[in-house]
Design a protein around this motif. Structure first.
Motif, PDB file in Angstrom:
ATOM      1  N   SER C  25      21.760 -16.361  15.983  1.00 32.11           N
ATOM      2  CA  SER C  25      21.352 -17.490  16.814  1.00 32.11           C
ATOM      3  C   SER C  25      20.256 -17.894  16.083  1.00 32.11           C
ATOM      4  O   SER C  25      20.094 -19.173  15.888  1.00 32.11           O
ATOM      5  N   LEU C  28      21.439 -19.346  12.799  1.00 31.73           N
ATOM      6  CA  LEU C  28      22.201 -20.760  13.007  1.00 31.73           C
ATOM      7  C   LEU C  28      21.245 -21.854  13.528  1.00 31.73           C
ATOM      8  O   LEU C  28      21.576 -23.076  12.872  1.00 31.73           O
ATOM      9  N   GLY C  29      20.593 -21.551  14.392  1.00 38.73           N
ATOM     10  CA  GLY C  29      19.533 -22.575  14.933  1.00 38.73           C
ATOM     11  C   GLY C  29      18.849 -23.164  13.739  1.00 38.73           C
ATOM     12  O   GLY C  29      18.638 -24.333  13.896  1.00 38.73           O
ATOM     13  N   LEU C  31      19.358 -23.395  10.663  1.00 37.06           N
ATOM     14  CA  LEU C  31      20.140 -24.116   9.922  1.00 37.06           C
ATOM     15  C   LEU C  31      20.390 -25.168  10.382  1.00 37.06           C
ATOM     16  O   LEU C  31      20.167 -26.349   9.692  1.00 37.06           O
ATOM     17  N   LEU C  32      20.706 -25.401  11.753  1.00 34.45           N
ATOM     18  CA  LEU C  32      21.151 -26.540  12.030  1.00 34.45           C
ATOM     19  C   LEU C  32      20.164 -27.646  12.489  1.00 34.45           C
ATOM     20  O   LEU C  32      20.153 -28.731  11.967  1.00 34.45           O
ATOM     21  N   ILE C  33      18.890 -26.895  12.938  1.00 33.17           N
ATOM     22  CA  ILE C  33      17.658 -27.936  13.091  1.00 33.17           C
ATOM     23  C   ILE C  33      17.458 -28.625  11.657  1.00 33.17           C
ATOM     24  O   ILE C  33      17.107 -29.852  11.479  1.00 33.17           O
ATOM     25  N   HIS C  34      17.235 -27.765  10.391  1.00 32.82           N
ATOM     26  CA  HIS C  34      17.032 -28.356   9.207  1.00 32.82           C
ATOM     27  C   HIS C  34      17.959 -29.261   8.717  1.00 32.82           C
ATOM     28  O   HIS C  34      17.853 -30.153   7.817  1.00 32.82           O
ATOM     29  N   GLY C  35      19.499 -28.529   8.791  1.00 37.90           N
ATOM     30  CA  GLY C  35      20.640 -29.380   8.109  1.00 37.90           C
ATOM     31  C   GLY C  35      21.015 -30.418   8.786  1.00 37.90           C
ATOM     32  O   GLY C  35      21.359 -31.636   8.218  1.00 37.90           O
ATOM     33  N   LEU C  36      21.037 -30.668  10.223  1.00 40.85           N
ATOM     34  CA  LEU C  36      21.772 -31.624  10.797  1.00 40.85           C
ATOM     35  C   LEU C  36      21.370 -33.158  10.395  1.00 40.85           C
ATOM     36  O   LEU C  36      22.251 -33.904  10.159  1.00 40.85           O
ATOM     37  N   TYR C 261      19.665 -27.909   2.800  1.00 43.17           N
ATOM     38  CA  TYR C 261      20.023 -27.459   4.001  1.00 43.17           C
ATOM     39  C   TYR C 261      21.421 -28.072   4.382  1.00 43.17           C
ATOM     40  O   TYR C 261      22.267 -27.249   4.978  1.00 43.17           O
ATOM     41  N   LEU C 265      25.078 -26.251   5.179  1.00 45.07           N
ATOM     42  CA  LEU C 265      25.820 -26.500   6.395  1.00 45.07           C
ATOM     43  C   LEU C 265      27.196 -26.640   6.171  1.00 45.07           C
ATOM     44  O   LEU C 265      28.354 -26.293   6.863  1.00 45.07           O
ATOM     45  N   GLY C 269      30.210 -24.356   7.174  1.00 43.68           N
ATOM     46  CA  GLY C 269      31.326 -25.038   7.810  1.00 43.68           C
ATOM     47  C   GLY C 269      32.647 -24.500   7.497  1.00 43.68           C
ATOM     48  O   GLY C 269      33.300 -24.051   7.946  1.00 43.68           O
TER      49      GLY C 269
END
Lengths: 285, 276, 293
Positions: C25, C28-29, C31-36, C261, C265, C269
């Motif tokens: 987590s 993933l977290g 990566l998501l925070i920086h990548g989204l 980042y 993602l 994905g």
């Protein structure tokens, strides 16, 4: 000889199989053919046991062999309890919904690209280690931790596979004798699944030995053999990736074929060992 | 907000470039050409190569230019073996490298190699002797030099690097580089590594320096474009593009382009010193 | 005493499971925070107009488009090389080969599956140099060589999954058509393969996932930082995993880093989707086919 479609198909299938086999053998032959001059020119012994210092004309790969072990062994040691615990929960301890969720999670983990692990490792883990433990941050420890997470799903899948494939008759017998879940796991299932789990362990270790990107990105690639987990190290795989750098006829370049051979031998030994154990187990049963 | 201003800038520059006649002319030489140029080697060269490739490829769809790294050693070897058309090097090729391959070298910029540390590091001035002690691991804590009480992380480049060779010869006087030093594959990566590590010391092409790293004054001379250009800063070198035999066709056009006013402007924009 | 040990095992297992979940987590977290935030049209096409790019009229220099195309070409090429050979040898091993041949080739493919990908990359590189020196000097590390090496890399998956899913078929299915007068080839083509299709295709999907994510092989066989969309089999190319590796150690500004980042993602994905669908297609995919160093 009849030229029926049956025969043609059979021959095509056969040729494909042979092609595959030829490729595998030719990889090894290429390694040996290209590495050969190295063994002739400097003594065979010094390649494997000497230091790497091209400026002094030294092309030994011992520091990389040691570096590989320094990174791969802690990684497997870290991954073992992690995988063992999770495999227990997936197969026996968890409720059915949790098992499913964990199963999906582990399968998802097998799909995470290595380079993405490395990327997150550089920006998340390396600074933590640098501030927390001192040193450069890029070190054996950083690479081992990420590698441990990388190989855990392989280990977990192998472990759970072996744990669930134990003969249900034995398990039910233990249940009838009043053994609870944990007792069944420890005294009935585990001893029977031990062989299969060892295979999984060895194959996961093979994966740790053969991984390139994690060590290349996180271990610092220094050319001296590490003396502790906070020191940088270079693995055989990273060495191959870095020394692509040179002239095709130079000794420096040829020595990376020695690395290739060493890696080939490492992983082949692991595969053959697993095969042998599987074979012995099937004979016993 | 920042994005829009960047966009406005881009559009502005695009306008300027399209408007100024001298920029168009240099590219005209590529008119009607088709084919591929493969470039590899020196990593200090990459920003200039990328920009030149971008300009040529944007205008002429039939031309493909690939830019790889690897280091000066790789560039020289690969162009010699014929694997690439242009092999870049951050040092002059040695006679034993030139002769077997009949290499022709083209020096299109002057660059320095600067010692760099993290901007937060208070140690921003060193003598050559101190520098040698750091790189040979005789001094291993910043505290000795008046910095934080933390081990010094020495970053170095691989054997193929021209930057390493120039630094080793001219800054370290061929003294030892610790085997514990971390290996970095390119100039860009060196800058990034030092910018991210508060306890780092490394060396990088002067053209690649930006505010994310701090230059270290060596024996009283701070490495900048000016001090390299006027010869005060001694650790300097040329940036070369090498071809096997006289360059022909597209390869020749590309090298000629580097020496045009537009090409030299790219050189200057990327922080190097023009040869003209 | 035993009771304590048993309790300890339970506590230990749960603790380890939690640690693992926590690691994933956090990973993933982060990566998501920086990548989204970086995901979007600019990430892929940069300043260029997407429509013109897709029509081949414009080139992208500050987006992921060339890298994505490079990876796509790689995957298509290596799959078209590895799938026919792999499926055919899988069929041979399952349906025609004698016991000795099965054992021997099984071992060979296991060994191939165990070879580290960098060694296969080294093989590809030496092959390229060999071809360059002895056949034609237009050869060198390029798209074709990379695809060949990747095909070698994933061959064992396809062979293994084809072989096991054919061997797993129950005798009922296996014999009916033969009893009705079909010959062996007809039986394979019309009965066995359709029945084993889920296993075979899951192996192929996994193989595609591996082609898309592998970095070590392409690192040695022709990937470069700038190449544009590949124009021929003999040209060098960009690729998504290499882009991530490249950015990780030489980004020059925050914009490039966030592009890294974003690329992470996208690759994550794609690969996670491929792997999950491989499991979806075939529930009990043998883990042996997964093994890869």
């Amino acid at each position: 000889m009849r030229f029926s479609s049956e025969n043609i198909a059979r021959n095509v299938f056969f040729l494909c199989t042979i092609a595959g086999a030829v490729v595998i053998s030719s990889i090894l032959l290429f390694m040996i053919a290209l590495g050969l001059p190295l063994f002739k020119e400097s003594s065979f012994f010094s390649v494997w046991t000497g230091p790497w210092d091209p400026y002094q004309g030294l092309y030994g790969i011992l520091p990389m062999i040691i570096g590989t072990l320094w990174i791969a062994l802690p990684a497997t040691v870290l991954a073992l309890p992690l995988s063992l615990g999770t495999a227990f929960v997936i197969t026996i301890l968890g409720g059915s919904r949790l098992r499913k969720i964990l199963g999906v999670l582990v399968r998802f983990m097998t799909g995470i690209p290595t380079v993405v692990y490395g990327f997150v490792g550089i920006f998340l883990l390396v600074p933590l280690i640098r501030e927390g433990f001192g040193g450069a941050g890029m070190c054996v420890l950083a690479a081992s931790i990420v590698l441990a997470i990388l190989i855990s799903p392989t280990m977990i899948l192998f472990f759970s596979d072996s744990l669930t494939s134990v003969n249900p008759v034995d398990v039910r017998a233990a249940k009838a004798l009043g053994a609870d879940r944990v007792q069944r796991l420890l005294y009935v299932i585990l001893p029977k699944a031990f062989g299969g789990m060892t295979s999984g362990f060895i194959l996961a270790m093979g994966r740790a030995l053969g991984d390139t990107l994690i060590a290349l990105m996180l271990a610092g690639n220094a050319i001296r053999a590490p003396r502790g987990v906070l020191e940088p190290a270079r693995t055989l795989t990273a060495h191959i990736a870095l020394v692509k750098a040179a002239d095709f006829n130079s000794l420096e370049f040829r020595s990376i074929f020695a690395c290739g051979i060493a890696l080939y031998l490492f992983t082949t030994t692991a595969v053959v060992a697993v095969r042998f154990m599987d074979y012995k187990r099937s004979v016993v049963q | 907000m920042r994005k829009t201003s960047v966009r406005v800038l881009v559009i502005f520059f695009a306008f300027c470039f399209s408007a100024s006649p001298c920029f168009g002319e240099a590219l005209d030489a590529f008119e009607g050409q088709k084919g591929t140029i493969k470039i590899a080697g020196g990593t200090a060269h990459i920003p200039v190569m990328k920009e030149a490739a971008k300009r040529i490829m944007t205008r002429y769809k039939g031309i493909v230019i690939t830019v790889g790294g690897g280091g000066s050693g790789v560039g020289i070897k690969q162009v010699g073996e014929g694997l690439v058309d242009i092999g870049n090097s951050g040092r002059a090729p040695r006679p034993e490298e030139i002769e077997p391959y009949d290499l022709k070298m083209f020096k299109w910029a002057i660059d320095g190699v600067a010692v760099v540390v993290h901007p937060a590091n208070p140690v921003k001035s060193l003598t050559k002797d101190r520098l040698k002690e750091i790189f040979s691991e005789k001094i291993d804590n910043w505290k000795t030099l008046g910095g934080a009480d933390h081990a010094i992380t020495v970053y170095t480049r691989d054997e193929a690097s021209g930057t390493r060779e120039v630094f080793w010869e001219k800054a370290l006087d061929k003294d030892l580089i610790s085997k514990k030093a971390l290996f970095i594959p390119s100039n860009g990566a060196m800058k990034t590594a030092v910018a991210n590590d508060p306890y780092a010391i490394g060396y990088v092409s002067v053209g690649h320096m930006d505010p994310s790293v701090a230059p270290v004054t060596l024996d009283g001379v701070t490495p900048t474009i000016e001090t390299v250009a006027n010869g005060q800063y001694k650790v300097s070198r040329g940036l070369y593009s090498n071809t096997r035999g006289e360059p022909k066709g597209l390869t020749k056009l590309f090298i000629d382009y580097l020496f045009t006013a537009e090409g030299q402007q790219i050189v200057v924009d990327n922080g190097f010193i023009s040869v003209k | 005493m035993h009771a304590v040990a048993e309790k300890a095992v339970v506590v230990f297992s749960w603790a380890m499971t939690i640690v693992l979940c926590l690691c994933v987590s956090i990973f993933l977290g982060y990566l998501l925070i920086h990548g989204l935030p970086s995901l979007g049209r600019d990430l892929i096409f940069g300043a260029a107009d997407p429509l013109r790019v897709l029509l081949g009229r414009a080139r992208v220099f500050d987006g992921l488009f060339p890298a994505i195309m490079g990876t796509l070409f790689l995957v298509i090429l290596s799959a078209s090389l590895a799938v026919p050979v792999g499926v055919c040898s899988g069929i041979y091993l399952a349906e025609y080969a004698g016991a000795g041949m099965k054992k021997f080739s099984g071992l060979l493919f296991d060994i191939l599956a165990g070879i580290p990908s960098i060694v296969i990359g080294l093989f590809g590189f030496s092959l390229a140099v060999f071809l360059h020196n002895h056949l034609d000097n237009r050869f060198g590390p390029c798209l074709l060589i990379s695809s060949l090496s990747l095909a070698v890399l994933v061959l064992p998956y396809i062979v293994r999954s084809t072989q096991t899913s054919l061997e797993e078929l129950p005798d009922g299915i296996r014999r009916t058509a033969i009893a009705l007068g079909a010959n062996k080839l007809q039986n394979i083509a019309y009965v066995l393969i359709p029945n084993a299709l889920s296993g075979i295709s899951s192996g192929i999907i996994l193989a595609i996932g591996r082609c898309a994510e592998d970095t070590a092989v392409i690192l040695l066989t022709g990937v470069v930082a700038v190449a544009g969309v590949p124009s021929s089999l003999l040209s060098q190319y960009e690729a998504l995993p290499f882009y991530i590796y490249y950015i990780s150690n030489q980004y020059t500004n925050p914009g490039e880093l966030s592009g890294g980042y974003g690329a992470c993602l996208i690759l994550l994905g794609v690969c996670a989707f491929l792997f999950m669908s491989a499991y979806g297609v075939k529930k009990h995919l043998s883990h042996r086919t997964l093994y890869r160093a």
